[in-house]
Write a protein that holds these residues in place. Sequence first.
Motif, PDB file in Angstrom:
ATOM      1  N   TRP A 244      35.056 -14.975   3.554  1.00  0.00           N
ATOM      2  CA  TRP A 244      35.156 -13.521   3.549  1.00  0.00           C
ATOM      3  C   TRP A 244      33.944 -12.902   4.251  1.00  0.00           C
ATOM      4  O   TRP A 244      32.823 -13.383   4.107  1.00  0.00           O
ATOM      5  CB  TRP A 244      35.245 -13.000   2.122  1.00  0.00           C
ATOM      6  CG  TRP A 244      36.546 -13.318   1.461  1.00  0.00           C
ATOM      7  CD1 TRP A 244      36.855 -14.425   0.716  1.00  0.00           C
ATOM      8  CD2 TRP A 244      37.734 -12.532   1.499  1.00  0.00           C
ATOM      9  NE1 TRP A 244      38.151 -14.369   0.283  1.00  0.00           N
ATOM     10  CE2 TRP A 244      38.723 -13.215   0.750  1.00  0.00           C
ATOM     11  CE3 TRP A 244      38.065 -11.303   2.087  1.00  0.00           C
ATOM     12  CZ2 TRP A 244      40.004 -12.712   0.585  1.00  0.00           C
ATOM     13  CZ3 TRP A 244      39.337 -10.799   1.922  1.00  0.00           C
ATOM     14  CH2 TRP A 244      40.294 -11.499   1.172  1.00  0.00           C
TER      15      TRP A 244
ATOM     16  N   TYR B 273      39.179 -11.997   5.908  1.00  0.00           N
ATOM     17  CA  TYR B 273      39.059 -13.439   5.687  1.00  0.00           C
ATOM     18  C   TYR B 273      39.203 -14.182   7.008  1.00  0.00           C
ATOM     19  O   TYR B 273      40.181 -14.022   7.732  1.00  0.00           O
ATOM     20  CB  TYR B 273      40.136 -13.940   4.716  1.00  0.00           C
ATOM     21  CG  TYR B 273      39.925 -15.386   4.317  1.00  0.00           C
ATOM     22  CD1 TYR B 273      39.045 -15.715   3.291  1.00  0.00           C
ATOM     23  CD2 TYR B 273      40.570 -16.415   4.998  1.00  0.00           C
ATOM     24  CE1 TYR B 273      38.818 -17.034   2.939  1.00  0.00           C
ATOM     25  CE2 TYR B 273      40.352 -17.739   4.652  1.00  0.00           C
ATOM     26  CZ  TYR B 273      39.466 -18.043   3.620  1.00  0.00           C
ATOM     27  OH  TYR B 273      39.248 -19.359   3.284  1.00  0.00           O
TER      28      TYR B 273
ATOM     29  N   THR C 246      36.511 -11.807  -4.528  1.00  0.00           N
ATOM     30  CA  THR C 246      36.624 -12.789  -3.440  1.00  0.00           C
ATOM     31  C   THR C 246      35.601 -13.915  -3.525  1.00  0.00           C
ATOM     32  O   THR C 246      35.792 -14.972  -2.933  1.00  0.00           O
ATOM     33  CB  THR C 246      36.449 -12.092  -2.081  1.00  0.00           C
ATOM     34  OG1 THR C 246      35.109 -11.581  -1.982  1.00  0.00           O
ATOM     35  CG2 THR C 246      37.443 -10.957  -1.913  1.00  0.00           C
TER      36      THR C 246
END
Length: 312
Positions: free
Chosen positions: A150, A146, A177
Amino acid sequence: MSYRFSARTGWDVGESGFAAAIRETRAAGRELVDLTVSNPTVCGFDYDAGAVLAPLASREAMTYDPDPRGMRFAREAVAGYYGGHRADVDPDSVVLTTSTSEGYGYLFRLLCDAGDEVLVARPSYPLFDFLADLEDVRLRPYPLFYDYGWWIDFAELERRIGPRTKAVVVVHPNNPTGHATGAGERGRLEEICARHGLALIVDEVFLDYPLEEGEAGELCSGSAPGADVCAERDEQDCRAAADEGWVDRGAGAGGGSTAGNGAAGGGCGYLSVGERADAAGAAGLAGGEAGDSGADSGAGEGESGACGWRWG
């Protein structure tokens, strides 16, 4: 007498700490809001039951005429879906399956011998571990990191490619994510897979639900030189009351015909998708625009997306 089952099913099925905490909280009478629910039939949407069930009453479905690739009209509906995403898919390249999980089984058996390896992102979908175990395939993780969003750690991904690596899995957008594979990352993935002779499996289960509008374009229509493209999709469509998937082999050089025939061979072995499911799935895909919510269109989608693989 006790029986010894295969090692591939030796999972730890004991209650996890998280599951225990949920059970104890509910037993104490506290209200919980489950944010993991993805089954639209239990989310309170008001569906037109007649429209949902009508495709299952198709008279064509009364004739048993199995096709290992699935009925032509259903494969044409799949091609029409991808046309809405500006991807050109030939219905003759589509193989229908009962779900994404079965589609992964087809791909793992097609690409891997027992003990071969597939690279998967971490964090990612935990079901992969079970699916790989069932096919005697080993998973090796590569990290996402991150940094104002991401990203794929390409240096670590390449370091984890070994002599038994056969494919790289990318979930686009990623679960959990939300990471969407951008054009730059797509190019690097294609280049790495082409250089190492790997298949690129692109799982687009959440393609229609990006965090930002226009963030997640489809990846199934590959553009890498010498790449052969194949896409698998899972569609749980309430309007059609069907959970169906597919494998699509697109045009390109490399192992295209062999791959398509191999996937169809898996279909011959199981014939798991029947005429009723094909009719329902085709009607569901034709029933609403991608991204419509069930509350608005009556065609709500639970799991939907695509998974593709491409040869380098």
